[in-house]
Motif scaffolding. Structure first.
Motif, PDB file in Angstrom:
ATOM      1  N   GLY A  97     -82.012 -16.337  -9.685  1.00  0.00           N
ATOM      2  CA  GLY A  97     -82.748 -15.207 -10.232  1.00  0.00           C
ATOM      3  C   GLY A  97     -81.893 -14.014 -10.588  1.00  0.00           C
ATOM      4  N   TYR A  98     -80.581 -14.120 -10.387  1.00  0.00           N
ATOM      5  CA  TYR A  98     -79.708 -12.979 -10.670  1.00  0.00           C
ATOM      6  C   TYR A  98     -78.942 -13.129 -11.988  1.00  0.00           C
ATOM      7  CZ  TYR A  98     -80.775 -11.266  -6.048  1.00  0.00           C
ATOM      8  OH  TYR A  98     -81.453 -10.802  -4.949  1.00  0.00           O
ATOM      9  N   THR A  99     -79.129 -14.245 -12.681  1.00  0.00           N
ATOM     10  CA  THR A  99     -78.579 -14.421 -14.023  1.00  0.00           C
ATOM     11  C   THR A  99     -79.709 -14.877 -14.935  1.00  0.00           C
ATOM     12  OG1 THR A  99     -76.411 -15.073 -13.148  1.00  0.00           O
ATOM     13  CG2 THR A  99     -76.876 -15.584 -15.459  1.00  0.00           C
ATOM     14  N   LEU A 100     -80.019 -14.059 -15.928  1.00  0.00           N
ATOM     15  CA  LEU A 100     -81.088 -14.358 -16.870  1.00  0.00           C
ATOM     16  C   LEU A 100     -80.505 -14.383 -18.285  1.00  0.00           C
ATOM     17  CD1 LEU A 100     -83.893 -12.032 -15.425  1.00  0.00           C
ATOM     18  CD2 LEU A 100     -83.459 -14.451 -14.893  1.00  0.00           C
ATOM     19  N   PHE A 101     -81.293 -14.873 -19.224  1.00  0.00           N
ATOM     20  CA  PHE A 101     -80.827 -15.073 -20.601  1.00  0.00           C
ATOM     21  C   PHE A 101     -81.900 -14.590 -21.555  1.00  0.00           C
ATOM     22  CE2 PHE A 101     -79.316 -18.644 -23.713  1.00  0.00           C
ATOM     23  CZ  PHE A 101     -78.480 -17.754 -24.356  1.00  0.00           C
ATOM     24  N   MET A 102     -81.564 -13.581 -22.377  1.00  0.00           N
ATOM     25  CA  MET A 102     -82.446 -13.176 -23.469  1.00  0.00           C
ATOM     26  C   MET A 102     -82.006 -13.972 -24.682  1.00  0.00           C
ATOM     27  SD  MET A 102     -85.041 -11.469 -24.487  1.00  0.00           S
ATOM     28  CE  MET A 102     -85.307 -10.228 -23.210  1.00  0.00           C
TER      29      MET A 102
END
Length: 335
Positions: A97-102
């Motif tokens: 949950g600490y790396t996300l992708f837009m």
């Protein structure tokens, strides 16, 4: 002890052990999800340089999302290869949950259909969180090209094959697909020139180094308003609410029915805990309803959507089916 009783005892022990092996990791995951997020910042990866539409959308979402989650959401621009370098980075990240992708359809759905070097599958190698919105693209001309309308550009391309080129943000991006769809419908051979991002594209278009380009509407509008680019048409069937003065390309007889847009969504690495995914989906939908966010995105031409992770999954599947029919011809034209 009889052999039968001993066999039943061993079976019971194995069943209990299996239950423990199943429950303990699940409880650990639930505990992690309940404590998430801590004071540690969340990284929101964007596959293109600062200044483009993907970056604008991410920065519009990041601050209010961070406020709702109680921890900063920090943008990391990882450009190159049409956003797929960023995509691979997220695929390889821990699903905590600490790396996300837009990301958009370019990185998630389309790229692997064009480029065998893209090893991830957007349907299975990401956690699908939620759809942000749809963004029309716009075909623009350099003021130095002497083209004022889409029919003028198509006429020149038909009469003088090879005389025009169009820029996109890379092979296999939705901008590239938009250009090849135009070539197919109009029977033209406008040459594709891939770039690493919108910033250099804008420099070359405004400077007259390339005649045409497909941009995302939020990126193009400031240049259009400043008179540095000539708008030829938006790529959706109807005109954009952000720029109703720009005709739709489908209004040109040779491009009747032409319709393509870019969607943006929020993703994480595969196998993120369901509780974290649900929390992110809930907060994303709330952020998209905030008046300041809604107004900024609408002004930029982003038609906000929101919705469930399942709706985002279906959007990906639908797009893959559509682009599979375009990809072979587009690849041949770009080779």
């Amino acid at each position: 002890m009889s052999a039968l009783l001993q066999s039943k005892r061993h079976a019971l022990i194995r069943a209990c052990a299996l239950a423990i092996m199943t429950v303990v990791p699940a409880l650990a995951g639930l505990s992690h999800a309940q404590s998430w997020p801590t004071a540690r910042p969340i990284t929101l990866v964007v596959g293109f340089p600062a200044g483009g539409s993907a970056d604008m959308i991410a920065r519009t979402i990041a601050e209010p999302l961070g406020k709702r989650l109680g921890t900063p959401v920090v943008i990391e621009n990882v450009s190159g290869a049409g956003g797929t370098i960023a995509g691979q980075k997220v695929v390889n990240a821990a699903p905590d949950g600490y790396t996300l992708f837009m990301a958009s359809g370019s990185e998630v759905s389309i790229a692997r259909l064009f480029n065998p070097a893209v090893k991830y599958n957007g349907e299975t190698d990401f956690t699908h969180i939620g759809l942000v919105g749809d963004v029309p693209m716009v075909l623009v001309a350099s003021p130095k090209a002497g083209l004022k309308t889409a029919p003028e550009a198509l006429l020149k391309a038909q009469r003088e094959p090879g005389s025009l080129s169009y820029a996109s943000s890379g092979v296999g991006t939705v901008l590239h697909v938009a250009g090849e769809l135009l070539n197919q419908k109009a029977g033209t051979k406008i040459t594709h020139v891939p770039y690493r991002g919108a910033a250099q594209m804008a420099i070359d278009v405004t400077g007259g180094n390339i005649e045409l380009a497909f941009f995302m509407t939020p990126t193009a509008l400031p240049h259009i308003e400043a008179g540095k680019m000539v708008p030829l048409g938006v790529t959706t069937l109807s005109r954009s609410r952000a720029a109703p003065q720009i005709p739709s390309l489908s209004e040109t007889p040779a491009l009747k029915g032409y319709d393509i847009s870019l969607w943006n969504g929020l993703f994480g690495p595969a196998k993120m805990p369901p509780a974290i995914t649900a929390r992110l989906n809930k907060e994303l939908n709330e952020v998209l309803r905030e008046p300041a966010v809604w107004q900024k995105l609408q002004k930029a031409g982003v038609e906000t959507q929101g919705g469930t992770p399942q709706a985002l999954t279906q959007r990906i599947r639908d797009e893959v089916k559509r682009v599979q029919s375009i990809a072979p011809a587009a690849m041949k034209a770009s080779s």
